[in-house]
Design a protein around this motif. Structure first.
Motif, PDB file in Angstrom:
ATOM      1  N   VAL A   8     -17.705 144.342 -64.067  1.00 40.21           N
ATOM      2  CA  VAL A   8     -18.092 142.936 -64.149  1.00 40.21           C
ATOM      3  C   VAL A   8     -19.612 142.901 -64.038  1.00 40.21           C
ATOM      4  O   VAL A   8     -20.185 143.477 -63.115  1.00 40.21           O
ATOM      5  CB  VAL A   8     -17.457 142.099 -63.025  1.00 40.21           C
ATOM      6  CG1 VAL A   8     -17.882 140.650 -63.107  1.00 40.21           C
ATOM      7  CG2 VAL A   8     -15.938 142.231 -63.053  1.00 40.21           C
ATOM      8  N   ARG A   9     -20.255 142.248 -64.970  1.00 37.91           N
ATOM      9  CA  ARG A   9     -21.716 142.225 -64.991  1.00 37.91           C
ATOM     10  C   ARG A   9     -22.254 140.801 -64.904  1.00 37.91           C
ATOM     11  O   ARG A   9     -21.517 139.835 -64.999  1.00 37.91           O
ATOM     12  CB  ARG A   9     -22.223 142.868 -66.281  1.00 37.91           C
ATOM     13  CG  ARG A   9     -21.918 144.338 -66.383  1.00 37.91           C
ATOM     14  CD  ARG A   9     -22.534 144.924 -67.656  1.00 37.91           C
ATOM     15  NE  ARG A   9     -22.381 146.355 -67.692  1.00 37.91           N
ATOM     16  CZ  ARG A   9     -21.394 146.991 -68.311  1.00 37.91           C
ATOM     17  NH1 ARG A   9     -20.468 146.306 -68.952  1.00 37.91           N
ATOM     18  NH2 ARG A   9     -21.328 148.299 -68.288  1.00 37.91           N
ATOM     19  N   GLY A  10     -23.552 140.723 -64.739  1.00 38.63           N
ATOM     20  CA  GLY A  10     -24.253 139.447 -64.830  1.00 38.63           C
ATOM     21  C   GLY A  10     -23.994 138.502 -63.674  1.00 38.63           C
ATOM     22  O   GLY A  10     -23.782 138.916 -62.544  1.00 38.63           O
ATOM     23  N   ARG A  11     -24.022 137.231 -64.005  1.00 40.59           N
ATOM     24  CA  ARG A  11     -23.893 136.181 -62.988  1.00 40.59           C
ATOM     25  C   ARG A  11     -22.601 136.275 -62.202  1.00 40.59           C
ATOM     26  O   ARG A  11     -22.578 136.059 -60.994  1.00 40.59           O
ATOM     27  CB  ARG A  11     -23.969 134.801 -63.636  1.00 40.59           C
ATOM     28  CG  ARG A  11     -25.323 134.461 -64.140  1.00 40.59           C
ATOM     29  CD  ARG A  11     -25.318 133.080 -64.731  1.00 40.59           C
ATOM     30  NE  ARG A  11     -26.573 132.889 -65.459  1.00 40.59           N
ATOM     31  CZ  ARG A  11     -26.846 131.834 -66.161  1.00 40.59           C
ATOM     32  NH1 ARG A  11     -25.971 130.859 -66.260  1.00 40.59           N
ATOM     33  NH2 ARG A  11     -27.996 131.733 -66.783  1.00 40.59           N
ATOM     34  N   LEU A  12     -21.513 136.575 -62.898  1.00 36.73           N
ATOM     35  CA  LEU A  12     -20.226 136.672 -62.219  1.00 36.73           C
ATOM     36  C   LEU A  12     -20.235 137.802 -61.192  1.00 36.73           C
ATOM     37  O   LEU A  12     -19.742 137.633 -60.070  1.00 36.73           O
ATOM     38  CB  LEU A  12     -19.100 136.865 -63.236  1.00 36.73           C
ATOM     39  CG  LEU A  12     -17.683 136.802 -62.689  1.00 36.73           C
ATOM     40  CD1 LEU A  12     -17.430 135.491 -61.952  1.00 36.73           C
ATOM     41  CD2 LEU A  12     -16.690 136.952 -63.822  1.00 36.73           C
TER      42      LEU A  12
END
Length: 57
Positions: A8-12
């Motif tokens: 899971v990458r980024g903002r999440l």
């Protein structure tokens, strides 16, 4: 047994890390809780036993 990997990458991903930290639990514990919220209580208990056994073993 090899554990599957979920990326899971980024903002999440940041949100998961932040919320786990806020609650004082590991990311694994936090995600397990999220995924087991809708389970029947018996199935939820079995998931926790399996996770605990994997951590100890």
């Amino acid at each position: 047994m090899d554990q599957p990997v979920i990326v899971v990458r980024g903002r999440l991903a940041r949100r998961v890390w932040e919320e786990a930290g806020r609650l004082g639990v590991s990311v694994d514990e936090y995600v397990a809780e999220l995924l087991s919220q809708g389970l029947d209580p018996k199935d939820k208990a079995l998931e926790y036993v399996e996770a605990a056994t994997a951590l100890l073993g």
